[in-house]
Every structure is written in C-alpha cells, then in structure tokens.
Design an enzyme around this catalytic site. Structure first.
Site, short mmCIF file in Angstrom:
data_model
loop_
_atom_site.label_atom_id
_atom_site.label_comp_id
_atom_site.label_asym_id
_atom_site.label_seq_id
_atom_site.Cartn_x
_atom_site.Cartn_y
_atom_site.Cartn_z
N CYS A 1 -15.89 1.62 50.09
CA CYS A 1 -14.66 2.32 49.74
C CYS A 1 -13.78 2.39 50.98
CB CYS A 1 -14.98 3.73 49.24
SG CYS A 1 -13.53 4.68 48.71
N ASN B 1 -14.60 -0.13 41.23
CA ASN B 1 -14.75 1.26 40.83
C ASN B 1 -15.31 1.40 39.41
OD1 ASN B 1 -13.84 2.79 43.09
ND2 ASN B 1 -11.75 2.11 42.68
N HIS C 1 -15.61 8.90 46.23
CA HIS C 1 -14.45 9.65 45.75
C HIS C 1 -14.75 11.14 45.58
CE1 HIS C 1 -12.18 5.89 44.05
NE2 HIS C 1 -12.48 5.81 45.34
N ARG D 1 -6.55 0.30 32.40
CA ARG D 1 -6.30 1.39 33.34
C ARG D 1 -5.23 2.34 32.79
NH1 ARG D 1 -4.62 1.04 39.79
NH2 ARG D 1 -4.31 3.27 40.05
N TYR E 1 -9.16 12.62 46.62
CA TYR E 1 -9.68 12.71 45.26
C TYR E 1 -10.14 14.14 44.92
CZ TYR E 1 -9.52 7.66 44.76
OH TYR E 1 -9.08 6.36 44.67
#
Length: 421
Positions: A164, A144, A194, A90, A244
């Site tokens: 989500c 995700n 998102h 990440r 987002y």
C-alpha cells in the site's frame, strides 16, 4: 530479471514505469510485461511506457499482451493491480451503500466487501497460474482490498506480499515538514491495510529518536488538514491515523459529503479519459502531471523497493508491507494480515516487533480483522448468509436492518461477477 504487471493497461502504470526507469540500479529489469484484457488501453499505455524507458535511457524490453500465461511464464515477480468490473463497478461500490446511510467506498464498508467478492476468486486463479509457471515467483499485491486479497493469497500458500502507498506517502510528507531526507524517516506504522496509525516517527533508523510530538506541535495543523480531521483529535490521540480512519472517526459527516458531491469514481473516470488521450500523443515521453491526481502517489518507489528486496537486489531491508501477523499483534490471529514495518528479503517479509498497542486502536483492529475473516469466507464460498454475516460484523454497518438491505443491494449490483448468485 523479468517482471509482469497484471492490469498493465491501468492509467496507474506510467507511474510504475517511471519508477522502474529511474530506479534501474535498484531493480535491474530486463523484461517488463504488461498484461491486460483491454487491448486498446494496453496499446496506449505500452506505447508511453516504451517512450518513458527510451527518454530515461533504460534498455529493458517492454512487452504488451493479453495472454496471461505467456506473460507470467518465467517471471521473477508478478505485480497485481487489477480492478474487476472496472470503474463502473467502483461507481456502484461508492453509491448504493449511501442508500442505507453507510459510507460508499471501494475498499472498506459494504463497497469494499463487494470489491473483495469480485476480486478474490480472480486473483487466486491468476496466482495459481503464476505458481504453475514459476513456483519461485513472488506476487506483489497492490489490488484492493489489499488486506483481504493478500490473506487469500497467503492462505492458499502463495509467495505473496501486500503493498500500500499510505505509509510511503506519510513518510514523504513528514520528511518534507521536518526538512530531512525521506530515507531518514522511519515510521512506527501499525494496523491493518487502510486502518493504520503512526504511533512514532523516528529519525535515522528504526531505533532512532521519536520526533512525533515535535511534528504534531510544529505541524499538527498541516497534518490535520491533509487528513481532514480536527487538530485537537490528533493531539488527543498522540498519533497520526491514516486518512481512511476518517470513515470511522467522522462517519456521518463523510456520508453527508458523499451524498452531495460527485463520487470519486466519477472523478477518476473523467481523469482516466483525459490521461488516455494524453497517452495517445506520440510526443509524450514522461508521466503527465495529471497522473498525480489519479492516486497511488509513490507507488512506483514502494513497488521497486519491495521487488528489489524480495529478489535479492538493493531494496531497503525494512519496509512497511502487508503480511501475516505470526504473533506480532497478540490480540489478532496468527494468519491475520497486518500492515507493519517488516524485514524484507529473499524469504519474504518478517514483521518487526511492535510496541504494545493502545486499546483504542487494538479494539477496532480486532473488529475489522473479524470482518475480514468473514469477508474472505464469503469470497471463497459465496452465499447470501455469508455476505450478511460479513456486513453485520463490519463496524461501518453493524445493524441487522442495514446488513439485510446492503446484502440485497450488493448481490443485485454484482450478480454478473458472483458465480453463486
């Protein structure tokens, strides 16, 4: 009822456990299996999970294991919340795209594509093992990028629904602002995972009166501050975008911020270290307050509600989920995965009718859907050219020079996770 959580060693998991304990009348879990290859984390999370159940008087059995096949054997539902490559991957996803002046984020843009390429093959392998163990089991995907991962699962014929927490978070926020119970707030929530907008906020049910104009008039400043978007933009949209959308509506501003502060991955990694120290305390028998800063707010309520509805329990009949379009949004392919309110039951999730979508939103949705199709192709078949095509199609990249450079960076940083590289 047996439920399995893949990625059960996540620091998220106590949030989920707390929901299972509090909402046991909605979802009566008799056996909960936490599976994770990280034995040290799993031991800490599993110990806290058992203490949370004991504190709240839940007599269900909690099992921890690193054996995936044993974990999914006989499971009625399997929740996926894994992170291939961990927080180290990440950190990379959020960093190297900035070299090209593009947003570094783990679920969208170039970083989101990297996560999809690492994740889809692993999830499909897990899903096939679930199907062999119990072909009737439901897979609930919280991993995700949810839209791409859920599309991969559905395309392979798995019984899957994506989940989500954006919608439930906004529902709770709006309920607080309006002074009503969350159950009384129903969202006209439309888009992709998102990439969503609240185009109406209804009181009392899906057909209730729309109070979004009142919400914006009375509380627009607070909503805009939460989203970190200008209040006049919300007024001009007449809708509430998910946070987002800031990556799209304020791209250059966000890139500037990301270049001058620690990454979210670094913040989360430090938070996880603190949480794991807390979880090791044998006196701790509830989720710590710090967990709220980790992310995933209300995940447990959403997950319990969805699992209960799919398994014939007391879950809400209408929920916001990620599922196949099937003509709901006529400007998208039928097999696109959209995030909308749906009727949820033992046969899965059926999207409810959606009002005509403003071209301002529909155009971006169509663009990102095309990217997701190319991203899934790259995840399934590999190859540098497929990665390049997906990046070139993404509205947060879009220029061939950036796409070339980002392709090289993506492959270099993810080679160990890409069988074809």
């Amino acid at each position: 009822m047996k439920l399995t959580v893949v990625g059960g060693g996540s620091t998220y998991t106590p949030e989920l456990i707390d929901g299972f304990a509090r909402l046991r009348d909605t979802l009566p879990v008799r056996e909960l299996v936490l599976v994770d290859p990280a034995a040290d984390r799993l031991d800490l999370v599993g110990g806290l999970a058992r203490r949370i159940f004991a504190r709240q008087g839940h007599d269900g059995r909690i099992v921890t294991t690193s054996d995936l096949d044993a974990a999914v054997d006989g499971a009625d539902a399997v929740l996926l919340q894994l992170r291939v490559g961990g927080q180290a991957a990440r950190q990379q996803d959020e960093t190297w795209p900035l070299e090209c002046g593009c947003v570094g984020q783990e679920t969208t843009g170039a970083g989101g594509l990297a996560k999809a390429l690492r994740t889809v093959p692993v999830v499909l392998d897990i899903a096939e093992r679930v199907r062999q163990a119990n072909p009737d089991a439901w897979i609930i995907d919280f991993t995700n990028p949810v839209g791409i991962v859920t599309r991969a699962l559905l395309r392979a014929g798995h019984r899957a629904v994506g989940l989500c927490n954006v919608a439930i978070g906004l529902q709770r926020k709006f309920a607080g602002l309006l002074g009503v119970a969350p159950a009384d707030v129903h969202l006209d929530h439309v888009g992709l995972n998102h990439l969503t907008w609240e185009t109406a906020v209804r009181l009392g049910g899906p057909e209730g009166a729309d109070v979004l104009p009142r919400l914006l008039a009375e509380h627009g400043d607070a909503v805009a501050a939460d989203l970190r978007l200008p209040r006049p933009l919300l007024d001009r949209l007449g809708a509430v975008p998910s946070y987002y959308l800031r990556y799209y509506y304020a791209h250059d501003e966000v890139v500037g911020e990301l270049r001058t502060k620690p990454s979210r991955a670094a913040e989360v990694a430090e938070m996880e270290r603190q949480l794991l120290r807390m979880y090791a305390d044998p006196a701790l028998d509830e989720k710590p307050a710090l967990l709220a800063e980790r992310g995933g707010a209300y995940y447990s309520e959403a997950a319990v509600d969805l699992a209960a509805a799919l398994l014939g329990g007391a879950g809400s009949p209408y929920q916001v989920v990620n599922t196949s379009n099937r003509g709901t949004l006529p400007f998208l392919p039928d097999d696109a995965v959209i995030e909308v309110p749906a009727a949820v039951g033992g046969k899965g999730a059926a999207p409810l009718p959606v009002a005509d979508v403003d071209p301002l939103y529909a155009g971006l949705m169509a663009n990102v859907t095309a990217y997701e199709d190319l991203a899934l192709d790259a995840a399934l078949r590999g190859g540098r050219d497929r990665v390049f095509r997906a990046l070139l199609a993404h509205p947060l990249v879009g220029q061939y020079g950036y796409a070339e450079q980002l392709t090289d960076l993506l492959v270099a940083h993810n080679r160990e996770h890409l069988a074809w590289a």
